[in-house]
Scaffold this motif. Structure first.
Motif, short mmCIF file in Angstrom:
data_model
loop_
_atom_site.label_atom_id
_atom_site.label_comp_id
_atom_site.label_asym_id
_atom_site.label_seq_id
_atom_site.Cartn_x
_atom_site.Cartn_y
_atom_site.Cartn_z
N LEU A 85 1.04 -3.69 -9.17
CA LEU A 85 1.69 -4.33 -8.02
C LEU A 85 0.77 -5.38 -7.40
CD1 LEU A 85 4.06 -4.36 -5.97
CD2 LEU A 85 2.85 -2.57 -4.73
N LYS A 86 -0.49 -5.05 -7.22
CA LYS A 86 -1.45 -6.00 -6.64
C LYS A 86 -1.66 -7.20 -7.56
CE LYS A 86 -3.91 -2.87 -3.58
NZ LYS A 86 -5.20 -2.26 -3.23
N ALA A 87 -1.70 -6.97 -8.86
CA ALA A 87 -1.87 -8.07 -9.82
C ALA A 87 -0.65 -8.99 -9.79
CB ALA A 87 -2.08 -7.52 -11.23
N LYS A 88 0.53 -8.42 -9.73
CA LYS A 88 1.76 -9.22 -9.65
C LYS A 88 1.78 -10.02 -8.36
CE LYS A 88 6.09 -10.28 -10.70
NZ LYS A 88 6.48 -11.06 -11.83
N SER A 95 1.25 -11.21 -0.50
CA SER A 95 0.54 -9.95 -0.30
C SER A 95 1.34 -8.86 -1.00
CB SER A 95 0.41 -9.64 1.20
OG SER A 95 1.69 -9.45 1.77
N TYR A 96 0.67 -7.78 -1.39
CA TYR A 96 1.42 -6.77 -2.14
C TYR A 96 2.44 -6.06 -1.26
CZ TYR A 96 -1.57 -2.89 -0.48
OH TYR A 96 -2.23 -1.97 0.27
N ASP A 97 2.19 -5.92 0.04
CA ASP A 97 3.21 -5.29 0.89
C ASP A 97 4.44 -6.19 1.03
OD1 ASP A 97 1.51 -6.97 2.39
OD2 ASP A 97 1.93 -5.92 4.25
N GLN A 102 10.11 -7.48 -0.59
CA GLN A 102 11.08 -8.28 -1.33
C GLN A 102 11.80 -7.45 -2.39
OE1 GLN A 102 9.17 -11.75 -2.93
NE2 GLN A 102 9.31 -12.86 -1.00
N ALA A 103 11.06 -6.59 -3.08
CA ALA A 103 11.67 -5.75 -4.13
C ALA A 103 12.68 -4.78 -3.52
CB ALA A 103 10.59 -4.99 -4.90
N ALA A 107 16.72 -4.73 -4.19
CA ALA A 107 17.35 -3.50 -4.66
C ALA A 107 18.55 -3.11 -3.80
CB ALA A 107 16.33 -2.36 -4.71
N LEU A 108 18.53 -3.52 -2.53
CA LEU A 108 19.62 -3.17 -1.62
C LEU A 108 20.74 -4.19 -1.60
CD1 LEU A 108 17.53 -1.79 1.37
CD2 LEU A 108 18.86 -0.48 -0.29
#
Length: 110
Positions: A85-88, A95-97, A102-103, A107-108
């Motif tokens: 997740l951090k690499a992506k 930022s990873y958070d 966004q993910a 999804a919703l």
């Protein structure tokens, strides 16, 4: 029943349908966008250029959230998943958070 998330004030999740983006297959050859040395150069370009003359086919729809996050969530993840997740996030400049936010939003979506 509609999702309560879609009704939240300031939410970036919309119950509206996504707009249709029509392909640029009208036979008109469009110019590639120039590279810009700074954000200021890009802003100047957008202020005066007719963007219909340029090939925007590689553009992706972006969502912007101007509402501040109000809740904190603690999430336990396996170390390899967190590392991925951090690499992506690093590769996208987020930022990873924010990437997780966004993910979850995607999804919703219906």
């Amino acid at each position: 029943m509609e999702s309560p998330v879609a009704k939240a004030p300031g939410s970036f999740i919309s119950a509206r349908r996504k707009p249709k983006i029509l392909p640029m297959n009208d036979g008109i050859e469009r110019k590639p966008l120039p590279d810009f040395a700074s954000d200021e150069d890009a802003e100047d370009f957008v202020d005066y250029a007719d963007l219909s003359d340029y090939d925007l086919s590689d553009f992706k729809t972006m969502r912007f959230c101007f509402a501040p996050s109000e809740e904190t969530v603690t999430l336990r993840l396996p170390a390899p998943l967190l590392a991925a997740l951090k690499a992506k996030a690093d590769s996208t400049g987020l930022s990873y958070d924010r990437l997780v936010e966004q993910a979850l939003s995607a999804a919703l979506q219906d």
